[in-house]
Design an enzyme around this catalytic site. Structure first.
Site, short mmCIF file in Angstrom:
data_model
loop_
_atom_site.label_atom_id
_atom_site.label_comp_id
_atom_site.label_asym_id
_atom_site.label_seq_id
_atom_site.Cartn_x
_atom_site.Cartn_y
_atom_site.Cartn_z
N HIS A 1 64.54 16.97 47.12
CA HIS A 1 63.59 17.43 46.10
C HIS A 1 63.75 16.70 44.77
O HIS A 1 62.85 16.72 43.95
CB HIS A 1 63.68 18.95 45.92
CG HIS A 1 64.90 19.43 45.20
ND1 HIS A 1 66.13 19.51 45.78
CD2 HIS A 1 65.08 19.86 43.93
CE1 HIS A 1 67.01 19.98 44.91
NE2 HIS A 1 66.39 20.19 43.78
N HIS B 1 71.25 13.44 46.72
CA HIS B 1 70.39 13.27 45.55
C HIS B 1 70.75 12.05 44.69
O HIS B 1 69.90 11.23 44.39
CB HIS B 1 70.46 14.51 44.66
CG HIS B 1 70.04 15.78 45.32
ND1 HIS B 1 68.88 15.90 46.06
CD2 HIS B 1 70.61 17.01 45.35
CE1 HIS B 1 68.76 17.14 46.51
NE2 HIS B 1 69.80 17.83 46.11
C1 BG6 Z 1 70.31 21.45 45.80
C2 BG6 Z 1 71.78 21.66 45.99
O1 BG6 Z 1 69.84 20.50 46.72
O2 BG6 Z 1 70.07 20.98 44.49
C3 BG6 Z 1 72.30 22.62 44.95
O3 BG6 Z 1 72.04 22.18 47.29
C4 BG6 Z 1 71.94 22.16 43.57
O4 BG6 Z 1 73.71 22.74 45.08
C5 BG6 Z 1 70.44 21.89 43.47
O5 BG6 Z 1 72.32 23.14 42.63
C6 BG6 Z 1 70.03 21.31 42.13
O6 BG6 Z 1 68.64 21.23 42.10
P1 BG6 Z 1 67.71 21.61 40.86
O7 BG6 Z 1 66.50 22.22 41.47
O8 BG6 Z 1 68.49 22.53 39.99
O9 BG6 Z 1 67.38 20.33 40.23
#
Ligand code: BG6
Length: 495
Positions: A189, A251
């Site tokens: 994401h 990520h």
């Molecule tokens: C997720 C992880 O993919 O991304 C989490 O599993 C993390 O551990 C999160 O906190 C962070 O995403 P965002 O939506 O806060 O940018």
């Protein structure tokens, strides 16, 4: 020409009519992100002209259609934008149904999908979203194959995709036995975030930055994603995964791919993925000596966590991209739970020009007062360039200044979508540009192999701190640099 997003296929309008099958529909991700996200897409007029959403879960967690609708309503109320009420909500809710499925008994699901398809008529597309624990990926994929649901369908798979090279290869083989790679959407994401996308625009739509975006001008790069949250009750997931797999492989390496890639020949999926994979191929295998793993005090006492766990909740590391553009430029990556602040920042630190001609250099010291380009990609995000100017007055005294662009001020901000929302939309449109390819993810596990084989001990750190002190040693003589949007001071990366 479609202006929806950089990687969007030209001319793409609304997705074709769809049946979206949501596996893990009663789980945390569906509740926090996916159901509110689908609803938001609906409200924004971006869902297909006609569609159905079939929720699924194992029989033990089965819901009736009514219960699933109530579940979705609660999820939207808690995590969505806008109240789930009125005619628009009723119309959305009417599109939801539920079909339980176990690999050995998928009959309820099959019946629900068939009912949804015949309600739509014609030949709607099918999108299967696997929001299930990684241990369940293979069995659900197998079931999609044996039931025929995979035929012509697209598949979104959550992360982490494998836990090492061998398991990623095995999972790719399982997936490819049922789906062609063109049907597979491995989701991250972060890559759906507006400002991560905008790295592409910043780099390749401007003549200003790209000429200096290389080892001749950049001394080091930081990709820094500290978080204040802990594991939020996800002990089972976290114990198996840890921050390196959860955040870095999934990520941060993907963001690195965008920051480091060569200009692609176009913004279509093939070209973008090819360039990103080339970056991954140029990465040196991680040296465990250049990795610091930490664990916040109190982690072992969290419910569901092994009292002797050596799972890391913090990682800082140095990655190297050994190609003509980047050789010798360290990429410092950091992420962790229960840290001092939540941030999501890329900073490019430029080499210092000779400043001899300026007699008073007292404010140009090493603590981040050189030229820096900051991309803050936490929604809504901002971009800043930091440079030196003359301080007003009779003496030639330098002082830091900066120019900032804030997404929050942009008039189009109202059209912004969350990462998950735009990626689900892309999957419905069949655009793989922002999804990870099989060879890309396998290469990242290959790069990670030395660390996974020799992870070394976890070092404790106090909750609310910036991780183990050794993370500062790792980056020396540089510093972790977290500039604030509001101030020109370096911020709280190095308290
Ligand atoms: C997720 C992880 O993919 O991304 C989490 O599993 C993390 O551990 C999160 O906190 C962070 O995403 P965002 O939506 O806060 O940018």
């Amino acid at each position: 020409m479609d202006d929806r997003r950089p990687g969007g296929p030209p001319g793409a309008g609304r997705p074709d009519d769809h049946v979206v099958v949501l596996f893990g529909a009663t789980g945390d991700l569906a509740r926090r992100k996916l159901l509110p996200g689908l609803h938001r897409l609906d409200r924004a007029g971006l869902m297909p002209r006609d569609y159905r959403i079939v929720g699924s879960a194992p029989a033990a967690a089965a819901l009736t259609n009514e219960e699933f609708r109530a579940h979705a309503r609660d999820a939207v109320r808690e995590f969505g934008t806008g109240e789930p009420e009125g005619a628009a909500w009723d119309a959305f809710e009417a599109r939801l149904s539920f079909g339980a499925a176990d690999p050995e008994d998928p009959r309820m699901l099959l019946a629900a999908v068939r009912a949804a398809e015949s309600a739509l008529g014609g030949t709607p597309r099918r999108l299967c979203h696997l929001a299930v624990p990684p241990t369940a990926f293979a069995s659900v994929v197998g079931m999609l194959g044996t039931t025929g649901l995979a035929r012509g369908a697209r598949l979104i798979i959550e992360k982490p995709f494998g836990t090492d090279l061998a398991s990623a290869r095995a999972l790719n083989a399982t997936v490819h036995a049922v789906f062609d790679e063109s049907q597979v959407f491995r989701i991250d994401h972060f890559l759906g975030k507006e400002s991560v996308d905008n790295i592409l625009a910043l780099r390749f739509a401007n003549g200003l930055f790209e000429p200096v975006w290389n080892r001749d001008h950049i001394s080091h790069v930081q990709i820094d994603v500290p978080e204040t949250i802990g594991i939020e009750g996800r002990a089972g997931f976290f114990e198996e995964t840890g921050t390196f797999r959860d955040m870095v492989v999934t990520h941060l390496f993907q963001v690195l791919g965008f920051v480091a890639m060569e200009p692609p020949v176009s913004l279509d999926a093939r070209a973008l993925r090819e360039e990103k994979t080339k970056v991954f191929r140029s990465m040196r295998p991680l040296d465990p000596a250049h990795v610091v793993r930490g664990q916040y005090d109190g982690y072992r006492a969290e419910p569901g966590v092994d009292p002797h766990s050596d799972t890391e909740t913090f990682v800082a590391l140095r990655a190297e991209v050994d190609n003509w553009r980047w050789a010798g430029v360290p990429f410092h990556l950091r992420s962790g739970k229960s840290l001092g602040r939540r941030r999501q920042v890329v900073t490019l630190h430029f080499k210092r020009p000779p400043l001899r001609m300026f007699p008073d250099r007292s404010r140009t010291g090493p603590a981040g007062h050189g030229n820096v380009l900051v991309v803050d990609f936490d929604d809504p995000g901002w971009i800043a360039a930091r440079f030196l100017v003359k301080e007003p007055g009779p003496a030639m005294r330098l002082t830091p200044a900066r120019m900032t662009f804030r997404y929050g001020d942009s008039v189009r901000q109202q059209h912004g979508l969350e990462g998950y929302e735009r990626l689900i939309l892309d999957a419905m449109l069949g655009d793989q540009a922002l999804f990870t390819s099989a060879d890309g993810i396998e290469r990242l596990w290959e790069v990670s192999a030395p660390l996974l084989a020799h992870p070394g001990p976890v070092e404790p750190y106090p909750a609310g701190s910036w991780g183990p002190a050794r993370a500062d040693e790792l980056i020396a003589p540089h510093h972790w640099y977290l500039p604030d949007m509001a101030s020109d001071e370096p911020g709280s990366g190095t308290p």
